[in-house]
Design a protein around this motif. Structure first.
Motif, short mmCIF file in Angstrom:
data_model
loop_
_atom_site.label_atom_id
_atom_site.label_comp_id
_atom_site.label_asym_id
_atom_site.label_seq_id
_atom_site.Cartn_x
_atom_site.Cartn_y
_atom_site.Cartn_z
N ARG A 245 -28.01 22.97 2.27
CA ARG A 245 -27.72 24.46 2.76
C ARG A 245 -29.43 24.64 2.77
O ARG A 245 -28.35 25.75 4.18
CB ARG A 245 -27.56 25.93 0.74
CG ARG A 245 -26.72 25.44 0.05
CD ARG A 245 -26.68 26.17 -1.17
NE ARG A 245 -27.12 27.53 0.00
CZ ARG A 245 -28.42 28.73 -1.39
NH1 ARG A 245 -28.51 27.99 -2.40
NH2 ARG A 245 -28.03 29.64 -0.77
N TYR A 246 -29.79 24.79 3.15
CA TYR A 246 -31.12 24.40 4.29
C TYR A 246 -31.36 24.13 5.23
O TYR A 246 -31.11 24.98 6.20
CB TYR A 246 -32.45 24.00 3.78
CG TYR A 246 -34.18 24.78 4.13
CD1 TYR A 246 -33.71 26.02 4.86
CD2 TYR A 246 -34.63 23.96 4.95
CE1 TYR A 246 -34.88 26.03 6.28
CE2 TYR A 246 -35.80 23.55 6.40
CZ TYR A 246 -35.61 25.25 6.33
OH TYR A 246 -36.81 24.75 6.97
N PHE A 247 -30.83 22.78 5.56
CA PHE A 247 -30.37 21.91 6.72
C PHE A 247 -28.91 22.58 7.30
O PHE A 247 -29.30 22.65 8.80
CB PHE A 247 -29.77 20.22 6.45
CG PHE A 247 -29.76 19.62 6.98
CD1 PHE A 247 -30.80 18.79 7.76
CD2 PHE A 247 -28.51 19.50 8.11
CE1 PHE A 247 -30.27 18.19 9.11
CE2 PHE A 247 -28.07 18.53 9.20
CZ PHE A 247 -28.99 17.91 9.54
N VAL A 248 -28.56 22.80 7.23
CA VAL A 248 -26.86 23.73 8.04
C VAL A 248 -27.35 24.53 8.69
O VAL A 248 -26.94 25.34 9.62
CB VAL A 248 -25.81 23.75 7.33
CG1 VAL A 248 -25.20 22.54 6.70
CG2 VAL A 248 -26.10 24.76 6.32
N THR A 249 -28.61 25.42 7.90
CA THR A 249 -28.99 26.51 9.00
C THR A 249 -29.87 26.49 10.69
O THR A 249 -30.10 27.52 11.15
CB THR A 249 -30.25 27.87 7.94
OG1 THR A 249 -31.33 27.18 8.19
CG2 THR A 249 -29.58 28.03 6.50
N PHE A 250 -30.35 25.47 10.45
CA PHE A 250 -30.37 25.34 12.01
C PHE A 250 -29.62 24.89 12.65
O PHE A 250 -30.16 24.41 14.04
CB PHE A 250 -31.33 23.78 11.60
CG PHE A 250 -32.25 23.70 11.00
CD1 PHE A 250 -34.02 23.95 11.65
CD2 PHE A 250 -32.83 23.63 9.49
CE1 PHE A 250 -34.89 23.79 11.07
CE2 PHE A 250 -34.20 24.12 9.03
CZ PHE A 250 -34.80 23.82 10.04
#
Length: 422
Positions: A245-250
């Motif tokens: 979930r955090y990764f895709v925010t980049f």
């Protein structure tokens, strides 16, 4: 001597094939469990969370029991037969029992599913790994150079299991059942030599009794090890739960982020496969304690940098490091346990002190971590978790027991390495 070496190679191939098929089956089916629960069993996110929580509870209960049984029966394969047979029932269980129960009587379905999944997978994988470690030491092999085939099995299944799932999840489950039957045939043919030159280092004539478990629980080394697991391994695995979930925010496009994350998962599995070849030799050289401490430093640094970084390139480089951490952690854990705990409680120590403790962390810390993600963001939460990992690594520097540092050459049969050089 040459005949013995040939036999050793044959058994290495067999135990490696067994591990490959086990993780192949897990990845092809149980690896997609969350998606199946939502899309095919029509469960809400809250109920799916309950499913995994109940699965964790049953797993924590069953793992020490599996460990005790393994220590009780020694090198007998009866428990592994049971695990494999449960795995072979995957297709009929999911199609004719689990899905109908979840849709008609959800609570009963959750409980029945938790029992089955723990028997075959959540506790089963720990039993298989513990037996493999003991088998490898009995035959002068390296656990990591057998376990690496499990990573390859997971990667191979991951490459097409999603496509198969889109056609019908039943195909995944049927493939898992068929692979389990092949796994059973391999296990039946696996030979166990309890009179090997390493038998005295691995096996004991005195079998485990309940008093041994009680003595283990009173052992300071046991709780020092559990403290390390709670401070380092909990942060490592719990941070990974929602890392996607955090990764895709980049990424500006979430679909691009999902795709890149999938590619990096393959890279990670490949890294695990390669690392398992060399990490056993590295841990032999530096000692298991130093291996555990290095894991703590890498985990802490990776989480803190993940919280501070603003580049999708940097976060993409950090993601596969999780594979390195897993390899170094698992190899160091088995070597640390073998060096510091009685042979009678070897499997019990692994399934209780490490595996069960991991699931306790899943129950205790996952929810607070989720709350922190929502309130202060992934960035700050990862910085906090990284700091905790580093703090407990520092504490473990003084609480973990010292380990021997050695470079095993003639005393260990490095079969995988010999095969690669021919």
């Amino acid at each position: 001597m040459e005949k013995t070496a040939i036999n050793q190679k044959t058994e290495y191939y067999k135990i490696s094939t067994f591990i490959f098929l086990y993780f192949f089956t897990w990845s092809a089916s149980i690896g997609l469990l969350a998606i199946w629960l939502g899309q095919k069993a029509n469960l809400s996110g809250t109920v799916i969370g309950t499913v995994f929580a109940v699965n964790g509870i049953f797993s924590v209960i069953l793992k020490p029991i599996y460990g005790y049984i393994l220590d009780k029966i020694g090198m007998s394969k009866y428990l592994l037969y049971f695990v494999v047979l449960m795995s072979a029932l995957m297709a009929p269980f999911f199609i004719y029992v689990y899905q109908p129960l979840l849709m008609s009587n959800t609570l009963l379905g959750i409980i029945v599913g938790a029992i089955y999944l723990s028997f075959a997978w959540y506790a089963g994988v720990a039993a298989c790994e513990s037996y493999t470690d003991r088998y490898s030491r009995l035959n002068g092999m390296e656990f990591g150079q057998i376990r690496m085939w499990g990573s390859l099995g997971w990667a191979v299944a991951s490459s097409f299991s999603g496509l198969l799932f889109n056609l019908s999840p039943a195909y995944n489950f049927m493939m898992g059942s068929v692979a389990s039957l092949i796994m059973l045939a391999v296990l039946l043919s696996l030979k166990v030599n309890v009179h090997s030159t390493h038998a005295d280092e691995v096996l004991t004539k005195e079998k485990i009794v309940p008093a041994d478990v009680y003595a283990l629980l009173r052992n300071r080394k046991f709780w020092a090890f559990c403290l390390y697991v709670a401070g380092v391994a909990w942060m490592m695995f719990i941070a990974e739960q929602q890392f996607s979930r955090y990764f895709v925010t980049f990424f500006e496009d979430v679909h691009q982020g999902n795709a890149v994350f999938g590619y990096l998962g393959t890279v990670q599995s490949g890294m695990e496969f390669i690392m398992y070849m060399v990490i056993p030799l590295f841990v032999n050289f530096i000692g298991a304690k130093r291996g555990l401490l290095i894991v703590g430093m890498v985990v802490g640094a990776r989480l803190i940098i993940s919280g501070l970084c603003e580049s999708h390139l940097l976060i993409s480089v950090l993601k596969p490091l999780y594979g390195l951490e897993i390899c170094l952690l698992l190899v160091s854990v088995f070597k640390y346990i073998a060096e510091h705990f009685d042979k009678r409680v070897n499997a019990t120590m692994y399934l209780l002190g490490y595996q069960a403790m991991l699931y306790v962390g899943n129950v205790v810390v996952s929810s607070p971590a989720g709350i922190l993600y929502d309130r202060i963001g992934f960035e700050n939460t990862y910085i906090i978790m990284g700091g905790i990992a580093l703090l407990f690594t520092l504490v473990s520097l003084f609480t973990l027991s010292a380990c021997q540092s050695k470079w095993r050459q003639s005393g260990s049969l490095d079969i995988a390495r010999n095969n690669m050089t021919r």
